[in-house]
Design a protein around this motif. Structure first.
Motif, short mmCIF file in Angstrom:
data_model
loop_
_atom_site.label_atom_id
_atom_site.label_comp_id
_atom_site.label_asym_id
_atom_site.label_seq_id
_atom_site.Cartn_x
_atom_site.Cartn_y
_atom_site.Cartn_z
N PHE A 130 0.81 -1.21 0.00
CA PHE A 130 0.00 0.00 0.00
C PHE A 130 0.85 1.26 0.00
CE2 PHE A 130 -2.78 -3.26 1.50
CZ PHE A 130 -4.06 -2.88 1.09
N SER A 131 0.28 2.29 -0.63
CA SER A 131 0.84 3.64 -0.54
C SER A 131 0.31 4.30 0.73
CB SER A 131 0.41 4.45 -1.77
OG SER A 131 0.60 5.83 -1.55
N PRO A 132 1.10 5.15 1.38
CA PRO A 132 0.63 5.84 2.60
C PRO A 132 -0.29 7.02 2.30
CG PRO A 132 2.87 6.50 2.11
CD PRO A 132 2.51 5.45 1.09
N LYS A 167 -2.53 5.64 13.65
CA LYS A 167 -1.35 4.81 13.38
C LYS A 167 -0.99 3.94 14.58
CE LYS A 167 2.53 3.92 10.97
NZ LYS A 167 2.58 3.31 9.63
N GLU A 168 -1.06 4.51 15.80
CA GLU A 168 -0.68 3.75 16.99
C GLU A 168 -1.63 2.56 17.21
OE1 GLU A 168 -0.52 6.44 20.24
OE2 GLU A 168 1.24 7.52 19.49
N ARG A 174 -1.69 -4.70 14.57
CA ARG A 174 -0.75 -5.51 13.80
C ARG A 174 0.02 -6.47 14.72
NH1 ARG A 174 4.47 -3.50 10.08
NH2 ARG A 174 5.44 -5.58 9.98
N GLU A 175 0.42 -5.98 15.88
CA GLU A 175 1.15 -6.83 16.82
C GLU A 175 0.28 -7.99 17.30
OE1 GLU A 175 3.46 -6.45 21.14
OE2 GLU A 175 2.85 -4.64 20.05
N ILE A 176 -0.99 -7.69 17.59
CA ILE A 176 -1.92 -8.74 18.02
C ILE A 176 -2.08 -9.81 16.94
CG2 ILE A 176 -4.33 -9.23 18.59
CD1 ILE A 176 -4.46 -6.44 19.88
N VAL A 177 -2.28 -9.33 15.72
CA VAL A 177 -2.51 -10.25 14.60
C VAL A 177 -1.27 -11.10 14.33
CG1 VAL A 177 -2.96 -10.39 12.12
CG2 VAL A 177 -4.29 -8.81 13.54
N GLU A 178 -0.10 -10.47 14.27
CA GLU A 178 1.13 -11.20 13.94
C GLU A 178 1.49 -12.23 15.03
OE1 GLU A 178 3.45 -8.06 11.01
OE2 GLU A 178 4.09 -8.25 13.10
N VAL A 205 3.71 -12.24 8.80
CA VAL A 205 4.04 -10.81 8.87
C VAL A 205 3.01 -10.04 8.05
CG1 VAL A 205 5.77 -9.05 8.43
CG2 VAL A 205 6.49 -11.35 9.13
N LYS A 206 2.34 -9.06 8.67
CA LYS A 206 1.25 -8.32 8.02
C LYS A 206 1.56 -6.82 7.99
CE LYS A 206 -0.93 -12.29 8.02
NZ LYS A 206 -1.03 -13.10 6.78
N GLU A 207 2.53 -6.46 7.16
CA GLU A 207 2.92 -5.04 7.09
C GLU A 207 1.77 -4.14 6.69
OE1 GLU A 207 4.35 -7.43 5.19
OE2 GLU A 207 6.56 -7.29 5.24
N TYR A 208 0.86 -4.67 5.87
CA TYR A 208 -0.18 -3.81 5.32
C TYR A 208 -1.10 -3.22 6.40
CZ TYR A 208 -2.51 -8.42 5.55
OH TYR A 208 -2.99 -9.64 5.94
N ILE A 209 -1.14 -3.81 7.58
CA ILE A 209 -2.01 -3.27 8.63
C ILE A 209 -1.54 -1.88 9.06
CG2 ILE A 209 -2.83 -3.60 11.01
CD1 ILE A 209 -2.73 -6.58 10.55
N SER A 210 -0.25 -1.70 9.10
CA SER A 210 0.29 -0.39 9.51
C SER A 210 0.63 0.48 8.31
CB SER A 210 1.53 -0.59 10.38
OG SER A 210 2.51 -1.38 9.72
N GLU A 211 0.85 -0.11 7.13
CA GLU A 211 1.27 0.67 5.97
C GLU A 211 0.09 1.34 5.26
OE1 GLU A 211 3.44 -1.94 3.47
OE2 GLU A 211 5.29 -1.84 4.68
#
Length: 596
Positions: A130-132, A167-168, A174-178, A205-211
Motif C-alpha cells: 500500500f501507498s501511505p 497509526k498507533e 498488527r502486533e496482536i494479529v502477527e 508478517v502483516k505489514e499492510y495493517i500499519s502501511e
C-alpha cells in the motif's frame, strides 16, 4: 438361606431398600405428571382449531435459525403465512410496503452495462502493498454505505464497519494479529494449507495493517438488543459476507485496493482494544488504500464461465423438472413396486429401500442422459479407468494396547476392477514377513487365518510392494489394441479402501519402519465407507453393513485380507453399476508420517 439370616440381611440393608422405594415412587410420579401434561396439551390443540401445531424447540437443524419462542407450522389453507398475526405486535411503520421498480433497459444497453461492470470488477485483485497516501473520508463513507445495502436475514443488518485511522492503534492491532498468526503458521496450520499459502507468498508478517492509510474491521452481530431485549440476527454469517463482497466492489470501483484478511483468534483482543460490545465478533480485517507504486500480485487466472456456471435452456429446464417429478414418484411407491420396476429394466432387485430408490433414480437419470446428451448436469462419468481395492492385514495382539502396538503389514491383497465393465479383472496377492516382530501372536493367527509357516516363507514388505508397483506399471504399459475383459490398459487408477486406516495408519507406519518414501500413488485414495453412505443416503457401516444394505452376503472369511478385498470389490462393482462416481476423497499428510 434360613428365615433368620434373610431377616438379618433385610435389616442390614433396610436403609438402601427404603431409598430405592422412594426414588422409584418419585420417578413414577414424574412420569404420571408428564403424561397428564402432554395429554392436556394435545387436547388443547385439538379443541382449538385455530391454534398452530407446536414444533419441538429442541429442533436445531439450522442453528442460525434457532429461536426459543414457539414454532409454528404453516398450512397452505392459511395463505397469508401468519404475517398479519405477528405484524400486529410490531410498530405500525414496519408493516408498510412501498412501490418498487427499476428502469428497464434495452437489451443492447443491458449487455453493455453487464460487460462494463464485469470489466471493472475483473480488475479487482487482493493487494498487500500500500501507498501511505490518505484516502478521502467521504469516498470511504460512500463505499461503506454501498456495503450497507446488502440483503440480510429479516433485515437485521448484522454488521458494524469500524474504520481505524490512528497509526498507533493500527500498530497495536498488527502486533496482536502477527503474534496469533505466528502461532497459526507454526503450530495450527497443516502442511497442505501452508503449501497453498506459499504460492501467493504470504506469511504471518502483516505489514499492510500499519502501511495502509486505514483499516476496516468488519464485526458480525449474532444478535442485538432493543429496549434491553435480546433479538437474534438471522443468517448473520451469510449477510456479513455478502456485504463485504459489495464493499470490495465499491472500493475497486473508486481505485482503492484491499485484501480480505480473516485473522484467527484475534477478535477478543481487538474488540477490547477498540471498546466494542462483547456480542460483536470480528469477521474481516480489510486494509484500505492506494496500491504502492511497486505493488505486485500473483499471476493467477480466474475460472471461465463454463467452469463456474451451468445455465439451462427452457427445454432443459422442462426436462429437469420432469426428472425431478420422477424422482419424487420413486419415493412414494412401495418396495414391491420398486422391485417390479427394477426387474422390468433388468436391474438388481436386492437391497434396502434406500438402495432400491437410488438405483431406480440413477437409471432414470442415465436414460434421460442418453436421450438428451445436451444436458451436461446429467452426465456423470467415473474419472478413473480402474479401481484397485486393497485391504491390508497387519500384526495384532489382544493383550497389548492398540495405541502402543507396532502394527506391521502381513498381507497385501489388491483386487483390480474395471470401471467400464464393473467387473473384477485381476488380483495381486502376497504375504509379508514382518521386520520387527516376525512371530505372529496366537490372537493374530486366529483372527487373520494366517499361519506362521506362510509368514516364514514370505518376503519383506519392501520387496512385495516393489512387485505390486511393477504389476501396476505393466498394466499401464499394455498395448491398447485387442483390449478384452482380462487385459485392459490402466489409464487412471484409484485406490479404494474400507475406511482411512489402511493407508493413513498401516501403510504410513510401514513406510516409516522401512525408511521408504510413502508411495505417491497412494497419497490420494477413495474411502469407500464414506462414499457409500453419501451415495445411498445410509448410515456409515463396515463391509458387512454395506453388503447387507445391498442385499448381499459376505463371501469368504472375515479378516482375511483377500476375502475382505474381494467383498469390497463386489461393493464397488455394484455401486458403479448403480451409477456412483467413485473418486479420491481422502489425502494422506505425508509430512506427518515421519514426524509422528
Amino acid at each position: 438361606m434360613t428365615l433368620d439370616s434373610a431377616g438379618s440381611l433385610l435389616k442390614e440393608y433396610k436403609v438402601y431398600v427404603k431409598y430405592l422405594i422412594l426414588f422409584s415412587l418419585a420417578y413414577l410420579v414424574k412420569c404420571v405428571f408428564e403424561y397428564l401434561y402432554n395429554r392436556s396439551s394435545i387436547l388443547n390443540n385439538v379443541a382449538d382449531s385455530s391454534a398452530p401445531n407446536v414444533i419441538e424447540s429442541g429442533d436445531k437443524a439450522d442453528s442460525p435459525l434457532f429461536d426459543n419462542s414457539d414454532k409454528t407450522v404453516v398450512e397452505e389453507s392459511q395463505g397469508d403465512y401468519f404475517y398479519n398475526k405477528y405484524l400486529t405486535d410490531t410498530e405500525s411503520e414496519k408493516n408498510i410496503h412501498i412501490p418498487f421498480s427499476l428502469p428497464r433497459f434495452e437489451v443492447d444497453e443491458m449487455k453493455t452495462r453487464a460487460r462494463q461492470f464485469y470489466e471493472v470488477v475483473n480488475t479487482r485483485r487482493s493487494c498487500r502493498f500500500f501507498s501511505p497516501d490518505p484516502v478521502p473520508r467521504d469516498v470511504l463513507e460512500h463505499c461503506i454505505l454501498a456495503a450497507g445495502t446488502s440483503p440480510s436475514g429479516a433485515h437485521t443488518e448484522p454488521w458494524q464497519f469500524v474504520v481505524v485511522y490512528n497509526k498507533e492503534d493500527r500498530e497495536i492491532i498488527r502486533e496482536i494479529v502477527e503474534d496469533e498468526e505466528k502461532v497459526n503458521y507454526e503450530r495450527r496450520m497443516g502442511k497442505k494449507w501452508l503449501q497453498d499459502l506459499a504460492k501467493i507468498k504470504t506469511t504471518f508478517v502483516k505489514e499492510y495493517i500499519s502501511e495502509a492509510d486505514c483499516i476496516i474491521l468488519v464485526f458480525k452481530e449474532p444478535f442485538h438488543y432493543k429496549d434491553n431485549v435480546k433479538h437474534n440476527n438471522w443468517y448473520y454469517e451469510a449477510s456479513v459476507s455478502i456485504s463485504v463482497g459489495i464493499l470490495l466492489c465499491a472500493l475497486n470501483n473508486v481505485g482503492l485496493v484491499t485484501v480480505t484478511s480473516t485473522p484467527m483468534n484475534c477478535g477478543p483482543a481487538i474488540r477490547r482494544l477498540l471498546g466494542r460490545p462483547d456480542h460483536e465478533k470480528l469477521a474481516f480485517l480489510l486494509p484500505v488504500g492506494y496500491p504502492a507504486t511497486s505493488a505486485t500480485v500473483p499471476a493467477l487466472k480466474r475460472k471461465t464461465i463454463d467452469q463456474i456456471s451451468l445455465m439451462s435452456s427452457d427445454e432443459e429446464s422442462k426436462l429437469i423438472s420432469q426428472l425431478t417429478k420422477e424422482y419424487g414418484r420413486v419415493h412414494t411407491i412401495s418396495t414391491r413396486q420398486l422391485k417390479e420396476e427394477l426387474s422390468n429394466f433388468g436391474l438388481d432387485t436386492r437391497g434396502t429401500v434406500l438402495v432400491l430408490q437410488k438405483r431406480l433414480k440413477e437409471h432414470y437419470r442415465r436414460v434421460q442422459s442418453s436421450v438428451h446428451p445436451q444436458i451436461a448436469i446429467w452426465h456423470r462419468k467415473n474419472p478413473h479407468s480402474h479401481y484397485a481395492i486393497i485391504d491390508f492385514e497387519a500384526t495384532c495382539d489382544e493383550n497389548l494396547p492398540e495405541t502402543d502396538f507396532m502394527h506391521e503389514i502381513i498381507e497385501v491383497p489388491v483386487v483390480l476392477v474395471s470401471a467400464a465393465t464393473a467387473e473384477i479383472i485381476d488380483i495381486f496377492h502376497e504375504y509379508v514377513k514382518p521386520k520387527m516382530c516376525p512371530v505372529l501372536s496366537p490372537f493374530c493367527k486366529k483372527l487373520t487365518g494366517i499361519n506362521q509357516t506362510v509368514i516364514n516363507q514370505s518376503r519383506s514388505f519392501v520387496e512385495v510392494w516393489k512387485d505390486l508397483e511393477t504389476w501396476i506399471e505393466e498394466k499401464r504399459n499394455l498395448s491398447e489394441t485387442g483390449i478384452n475383459s482380462e487385459n485392459e490398459v490402466i489409464k487412471s487408477l484409484c485406490f479404494v479402501t474400507d475406511g482411512p486406516w489402511d493407508f493413513k495408519k498401516f501403510l504410513a507406519k510401514e513406510s516409516r519402519y522401512n525408511n521408504m518414501d510413502f508411495p505417491s500413488m497412494c497419497v490420494q485414495f477413495c474411502n469407500l465407507r464414506r462414499r457409500f453412505c453419501n451415495f445411498y443416503g445410509v448410515k456409515r457401516v463396515n463391509i458387512q453393513g454395506m453388503l447387507k444394505n445391498l442385499g448381499q452376503e459376505f463371501d469368504g472369511t472375515p479378516h482375511s485380507g483377500i476375502s475382505d478385498s474381494r467383498n469390497i470389490a463386489n461393493i464397488v462393482c455394484t455401486m458403479v453399476r448403480d451409477g456412483a462416481v467413485l473418486d479420491n476423497n481422502e489425502v494422506v499428510d505425508i509430512n506427518s508420517i515421519y514426524t509422528a
